[in-house]
Scaffold this motif. Sequence first.
Motif, PDB file in Angstrom:
ATOM      1  N   TYR A 234       0.859  -1.184   0.000  1.00 47.59           N
ATOM      2  CA  TYR A 234       0.000   0.000   0.000  1.00 47.59           C
ATOM      3  C   TYR A 234       0.896   1.236   0.000  1.00 47.59           C
ATOM      4  O   TYR A 234       1.794   1.364   0.840  1.00 47.59           O
ATOM      5  CB  TYR A 234      -0.897  -0.018   1.234  1.00 47.59           C
ATOM      6  N   THR A 235       0.662   2.130  -0.950  1.00 45.12           N
ATOM      7  CA  THR A 235       1.515   3.305  -1.128  1.00 45.12           C
ATOM      8  C   THR A 235       0.684   4.578  -1.097  1.00 45.12           C
ATOM      9  O   THR A 235      -0.396   4.632  -1.675  1.00 45.12           O
ATOM     10  CB  THR A 235       2.268   3.225  -2.471  1.00 45.12           C
ATOM     11  N   ILE A 236       1.225   5.573  -0.425  1.00 44.06           N
ATOM     12  CA  ILE A 236       0.641   6.915  -0.414  1.00 44.06           C
ATOM     13  C   ILE A 236       1.695   7.857  -0.973  1.00 44.06           C
ATOM     14  O   ILE A 236       2.850   7.832  -0.542  1.00 44.06           O
ATOM     15  CB  ILE A 236       0.227   7.349   1.004  1.00 44.06           C
ATOM     16  N   VAL A 237       1.310   8.666  -1.941  1.00 48.85           N
ATOM     17  CA  VAL A 237       2.203   9.677  -2.520  1.00 48.85           C
ATOM     18  C   VAL A 237       1.605  11.040  -2.207  1.00 48.85           C
ATOM     19  O   VAL A 237       0.432  11.294  -2.504  1.00 48.85           O
ATOM     20  CB  VAL A 237       2.354   9.486  -4.046  1.00 48.85           C
ATOM     21  N   VAL A 238       2.409  11.897  -1.592  1.00 46.59           N
ATOM     22  CA  VAL A 238       1.946  13.228  -1.197  1.00 46.59           C
ATOM     23  C   VAL A 238       2.845  14.269  -1.851  1.00 46.59           C
ATOM     24  O   VAL A 238       4.070  14.220  -1.712  1.00 46.59           O
ATOM     25  CB  VAL A 238       1.985  13.410   0.339  1.00 46.59           C
ATOM     26  N   HIS A 239       2.232  15.207  -2.557  1.00 50.32           N
ATOM     27  CA  HIS A 239       2.970  16.325  -3.142  1.00 50.32           C
ATOM     28  C   HIS A 239       2.697  17.560  -2.286  1.00 50.32           C
ATOM     29  O   HIS A 239       1.544  17.835  -1.932  1.00 50.32           O
ATOM     30  CB  HIS A 239       2.527  16.569  -4.581  1.00 50.32           C
ATOM     31  N   LEU A 240       3.772  18.281  -1.967  1.00 53.86           N
ATOM     32  CA  LEU A 240       3.657  19.493  -1.154  1.00 53.86           C
ATOM     33  C   LEU A 240       4.343  20.635  -1.903  1.00 53.86           C
ATOM     34  O   LEU A 240       5.372  20.424  -2.558  1.00 53.86           O
ATOM     35  CB  LEU A 240       4.346  19.311   0.203  1.00 53.86           C
ATOM     36  N   TYR A 241       3.779  21.830  -1.785  1.00 48.02           N
ATOM     37  CA  TYR A 241       4.345  23.006  -2.444  1.00 48.02           C
ATOM     38  C   TYR A 241       4.485  24.115  -1.412  1.00 48.02           C
ATOM     39  O   TYR A 241       3.493  24.661  -0.925  1.00 48.02           O
ATOM     40  CB  TYR A 241       3.447  23.434  -3.608  1.00 48.02           C
ATOM     41  N   ALA A 242       5.729  24.424  -1.063  1.00 45.71           N
ATOM     42  CA  ALA A 242       6.024  25.389  -0.002  1.00 45.71           C
ATOM     43  C   ALA A 242       5.735  26.822  -0.443  1.00 45.71           C
ATOM     44  O   ALA A 242       5.741  27.136  -1.639  1.00 45.71           O
ATOM     45  CB  ALA A 242       7.490  25.276   0.400  1.00 45.71           C
ATOM     46  N   LYS A 243       5.525  27.666   0.540  1.00 42.20           N
ATOM     47  CA  LYS A 243       5.444  29.103   0.266  1.00 42.20           C
ATOM     48  C   LYS A 243       6.767  29.555  -0.338  1.00 42.20           C
ATOM     49  O   LYS A 243       7.789  28.886  -0.215  1.00 42.20           O
ATOM     50  CB  LYS A 243       5.139  29.870   1.557  1.00 42.20           C
ATOM     51  N   GLU A 244       6.762  30.718  -0.953  1.00 43.54           N
ATOM     52  CA  GLU A 244       7.900  31.184  -1.741  1.00 43.54           C
ATOM     53  C   GLU A 244       9.130  31.571  -0.912  1.00 43.54           C
ATOM     54  O   GLU A 244      10.257  31.493  -1.395  1.00 43.54           O
ATOM     55  CB  GLU A 244       7.460  32.380  -2.582  1.00 43.54           C
ATOM     56  N   ASP A 245       8.932  31.961   0.341  1.00 47.17           N
ATOM     57  CA  ASP A 245      10.068  32.456   1.118  1.00 47.17           C
ATOM     58  C   ASP A 245      11.011  31.321   1.527  1.00 47.17           C
ATOM     59  O   ASP A 245      10.596  30.191   1.784  1.00 47.17           O
ATOM     60  CB  ASP A 245       9.582  33.229   2.351  1.00 47.17           C
ATOM     61  N   THR A 246      12.279  31.657   1.598  1.00 45.60           N
ATOM     62  CA  THR A 246      13.323  30.684   1.927  1.00 45.60           C
ATOM     63  C   THR A 246      13.097  30.047   3.289  1.00 45.60           C
ATOM     64  O   THR A 246      13.348  28.852   3.466  1.00 45.60           O
ATOM     65  CB  THR A 246      14.709  31.360   1.887  1.00 45.60           C
TER      66      THR A 246
END
Length: 98
Positions: free
Chosen positions: A3-15
């Motif tokens: 069983y596999t879960i793939v999660v994509h995350l996109y951070a805010k622009e600041d370092t």
Amino acid sequence: MVYTIVVHLYAKEDTESIDKLKAKLVEASEVYSKDHETLSWFVMQDVGDKRKFCIVERYLHESSQKYHLENPYWKTFDPYVIPLLDQPMDLRRLNELE
């Protein structure tokens, strides 16, 4: 089956958000990789866009994720990570053939 879960995350622009998210994901991988019936818990960062991250969680069975969700660390994860994101997490669940 795995069983596999793939999660994509996109951070805010600041370092600062990118660095905090990266550190939290590395920490989470170290913690969650030790959970019972967890086969692997990988974290990756896109080489072209440092704001993009991907988590691949692999469990022995679909029911194995209960150990992950029962881990006390889980309660700290979302409250810390969600404010660092520019978009909601994109989560996909899969059953792999072994």
